[in-house]
Enzyme design. Structure first.
Site, PDB file in Angstrom:
ATOM      1  CG  MET A  47     -26.313 -28.243 -11.221  1.00 49.36           C
ATOM      2  SD  MET A  47     -26.855 -29.677 -10.310  1.00 49.36           S
ATOM      3  CE  MET A  47     -28.602 -29.457 -10.453  1.00 49.36           C
ATOM      4  CB  SER A  48     -20.005 -25.740 -12.619  1.00 52.80           C
ATOM      5  OG  SER A  48     -20.241 -24.787 -11.618  1.00 52.80           O
ATOM      6  CD  GLN A  75     -26.026 -20.224 -12.572  1.00 51.38           C
ATOM      7  OE1 GLN A  75     -27.020 -19.549 -12.319  1.00 51.38           O
ATOM      8  NE2 GLN A  75     -25.800 -20.716 -13.769  1.00 51.38           N
ATOM      9  CD  GLU A  76     -21.709 -24.488  -8.330  1.00 51.89           C
ATOM     10  OE1 GLU A  76     -21.971 -25.580  -8.873  1.00 51.89           O
ATOM     11  OE2 GLU A  76     -20.627 -23.906  -8.499  1.00 51.89           O
ATOM     12  CB  SER A  77     -27.461 -27.477  -6.188  1.00 51.70           C
ATOM     13  OG  SER A  77     -27.736 -26.589  -5.094  1.00 51.70           O
TER      14      SER A  77
END
Length: 786
Positions: A1-2, A654-656
């Site tokens: 995660m970014s 993609q994030e979480s």
């Protein structure tokens, strides 16, 4: 995660005119709305938990039966507009949505009133959900009182039994271990999906209190039920410890040996073998102990326990071959010592050890960059290996000759490629020819050679190199003005890796050339079970799925979402090569509302399919792999900030991965992974006061903030989604740098310039997700971009 970059372009945010919300608000054409989906699904799960023999097949049937209430069959529940009045069924339904949205301050009063004003099953269901909301909202004592009332009022109901599990865990937290033991024992006595888990927790309590016999009894009873393979291994190791502490070394050895044979974890197997050797030594069985130590040394050379096993054998005067020790020392990073041992083998040993040692020396010399010595050792190894490295040496000589401009070197290398077609040597030779032609400005010849390299890589099963080669070929054909060659290279990409980022990009470019890819639709209306059977892939999970499904549903009812997700993840890991198991786990998780677990299982199934099988995939599985949780809030947020909701979902995946409680190492929070500093800036812009980072765990707020920031990046970069996504992940400054000097004019050039591996992968994955979301929810035949 970014995390969202601290380089905010919030101040520049205006309205983007590109990638707007789809006309139907993200709905697939003609499919019914999903606003009441959770009502059906939640009641289905509750009824299923009462039934006898609930299994994976039942979970799948329920998933199919209720899928018609959703946009895409199989997608987990979506929130409706919150409401706290009306008929009890509506209030309860909307309370579920409030809990899912983490709006506990609204859900708790509504559920409290509903629990007091209704009777029967509705009251029990409301009370259990109230207790879960109170726990999640931080009101543990109030939750215990709610659970007490429910257990007393309806001890035999499915809700009352589920309350026992939750109350048991809460009692442990408040230090009431005796009360927790009573709850778990009562649940275990009544049987049910989570009986094995209740017995496990009883064993933990007894073990912590030093009650060895009680712990042994509970742990033993927990085995053979619905625990994951990893949990069973841990229980067996605990049983070994307990029996040893009780002085029964024979029983301890038996349990340790069971772990060594049955665990799905290599690390646990190594630990179990280490334990087995110790117990065998304590029992005086030196012959068995030696055999176990040798197993560690020979089969698991990279582990510290294996190095210690080797030392024990040496200290005991037990002979260990120099070749075996060399392999272990090499795996442990002791290169110099390993080389000395291998040299001893090649000078003093006998076949086949000499050939193997020579081969290992060649590998070590090659890793050290000494190619001459490597080839010499390879030639001294077995004939097949020697011939292989002789060809490698020939290839290198031809490559060097070509690079030095020697006459006829190009023709000689081309002949070598033709003679070794389908091999890695042919692939490497074709790549060299292609690069030299490109450097010499021979665009058309270079494009043809890159296509050859792509084909050779595909024959070797290297899809990554194949796609890169075909992509380069397409660019060179285009630069040379050969639209036919461009289309052929793009079609090779689309056919060789359907559903991938590269294929989605290639198909979009084919469309711009007016070329239609004639191929079977990527998604279809097929039944998942029929489709999976048609693949002819092996089923390895057997009947275990039924037990797993029972436990997962019991966890979900009780609000123990963490063990439920862990169980499904463990089972999906053990059965990661079994599409039958993954499909059923996805259905079970989806029907019970565990969106992340469903997406993991379905996503693993689709991603692990060989490319040649990625056609006609059931849209139900696609909906589980690419879900739309919190749909109402997402639609409101994206409409407010003028962003396509499908793009936002692609980003969230993609994030979480749809975990609203996600918290990354970069201190990013929630579904859209906003860092506190950026969140504070967005809060000021949107008038959200007061603001605290914990508010980012609220799905509705996270969706709103994420949509706002994504819209800001799209506006800042002229609607160019690749740069906007790169800015979201790697910062606007870097996104600007990667687009200079023509990068903003070509997506392939832009992505190739991203020199942060995380950001490059991030952009590719989000765009790939977006293509799949568009196919699933817009009714497209194949994943595609606008």
């Amino acid at each position: 995660m970014s995390a969202i970059s601290r380089e905010s372009s919030i101040a520049r945010k205006r309205r983007s005119t590109l990638w707007r919300p789809v006309a139907s608000g993200g709905q697939a054409g003609g499919r019914p709305p999903r606003r009441r989906a959770w009502t059906l699904l939640s009641r289905a799960v509750l009824l299923l938990a009462v039934g006898v023999g609930l299994g994976a097949t039942v979970g799948l049937y329920v998933f199919e039966e209720h899928a018609t209430a959703l946009n895409v069959p199989g997608t987990a529940r979506a929130p409706a507009e919150p409401a706290t009045d009306g008929p009890p069924s509506d209030v309860l339904s909307n309370a579920y949505q409030l809990v899912e949205l983490a709006e506990y301050d609204l859900a708790i009063p509504a559920l409290t009133e509903l629990s007091a004003s209704t009777t029967g099953t509705t009251r029990d269901e409301a009370s259990l959900l109230l207790a879960r909301a109170q726990v999640a909202g931080g009101f543990r004592d109030a939750s215990l009182l709610t659970l007490d009332d429910l257990v007393v009022r309806s001890p035999a109901s499915s809700h009352g039994r589920a309350a026992l599990l939750l109350r048991g865990e809460l009692r442990i937290e408040v230090g009431d271990r005796a009360g927790a033991a009573i709850d778990f024992a009562e649940y275990a006595d009544g049987g049910g999906g989570a009986a094995s888990y209740a017995l496990l927790r009883l064993g933990d309590l007894a073990s912590d209190d030093g009650e060895v016999e009680a712990a042994i009894s509970s742990y033993t009873a927990a085995l053979g039920g619905s625990l994951s393979g990893f949990d069973e291994s841990k229980v067996m190791l605990k049983l070994a410890d307990l029996h040893e502490s009780a002085g029964d070394l024979g029983a301890a050895l038996d349990w340790a040996e069971r772990v060594a044979l049955a665990t799905p974890s290599t690390r646990d197997r190594v630990g179990a073998l280490e334990r087995v050797a110790e117990l065998q030594g304590d029992l005086g069985d030196e012959t068995a102990r030696e055999a176990t130590l040798r197993t560690l040394v020979e089969q698991f050379p990279k582990y510290e326990a294996s190095a210690e096993a080797l030392d024990q054998l040496v200290e005991a005067g037990k002979p260990v071959s120099a070749l075996t020790e060399a392999k272990l020392r090499s795996a442990q990073g002791e290169t110099a010592r390993a080389e000395l041992l291998l040299l001893f083998v090649v000078t003093q040993g006998s076949e086949p050890d000499v050939s193997e040692a020579a081969y290992l020396l060649g590998m070590m010399r090659e890793a050290a960059g000494d190619s001459g010595a490597a080839v010499a050792w390879f030639r001294a190894s077995s004939p097949a290996e020697g011939a292989s490295y002789a060809r490698d040496r020939e290839l290198r000589e031809l490559q060097n000759a070509l690079l030095l401009g020697e006459a006829e070197a190009q023709d000689s290398l081309a002949q070598f490629v033709a003679e070794n077609g389908g091999s890695d040597f042919a692939r490497r030779g074709a790549l060299t020819l292609a690069r030299v032609a490109e450097q010499n400005g021979e665009l058309h010849a270079a494009a043809q050679l890159w296509s050859t390299a792509g084909l050779q890589s595909a024959l070797q099963g290297d899809s990554t190199d194949s796609l890169e080669a075909y992509r380069t070929a397409a660019g060179l054909f285009s630069a040379a003005g050969d639209d036919g060659g461009t289309a052929a290279a793009l079609e090779a990409i689309a056919r060789n890796a359907p559903g991938s980022f590269e294929a989605i990009r290639a198909e979009n470019e084919l469309n711009s050339l007016g070329v239609s890819l004639e191929s079977e639709p990527y998604y279809s209306e097929r039944e998942p079970a029929d489709w999976i059977r048609s693949l002819g892939l092996e089923q390895t999970s057997g009947s275990r799925t039924q037990a797993v499904s029972e436990l997962a549903v019991a966890f979900e009812m009780s609000g123990l979402s963490d063990p439920a997700s862990d169980l499904l993840a463990d089972s999906g890991s053990v059965g990661r090569h079994d599409p039958h198991l993954l499909a059923r786990l996805a259905a079970i998780a989806g029907a019970s509302g565990d969106v992340p677990a469903a997406a993991r299982a379905a996503g693993a199934l689709l991603q692990r399919l060989p490319f040649e099988l990625r056609a006609g995939i059931p849209i139900e599985l696609g909906g589980l792999a690419y879900p739309q949780p919190y749909l109402s809030s997402a639609e409101e947020a994206t409409a407010r900030h003028d962003v396509d909701p499908l793009l936002l979902y692609a980003l969230i995946r993609q994030e979480s991965f749809f975990d609203h409680n996600a918290h990354s190492h970069a201190d990013a929070y929630g579904l859209t992974q906003v860092i506190p500093a950026t969140g504070a800036g967005i809060a000021r812009e949107l008038g959200v006061e007061p603001f605290s980072p914990e508010m980012l765990y609220r799905p509705a707020l996270s969706l709103d903030f994420g949509a706002y920031y994504l819209a800001a990046q799209l506006e800042a970069f002229g609607g160019f989604p690749y740069a906007a996504l790169a800015a979201y992940n790697g910062g606007p400054g870097n996104a600007e740098r990667w687009g200079r000097d023509g990068g903003f004019d070509n997506a392939d050039v832009y992505v190739a310039r991203i020199d942060f591996e995380e950001t490059s992968n991030y952009v590719r994955r989000v765009i790939e997700n977006y293509g799949h979301y568009r196919a699933i929810y817009l009714g497209l035949a194949r994943p595609a971009l606008p």
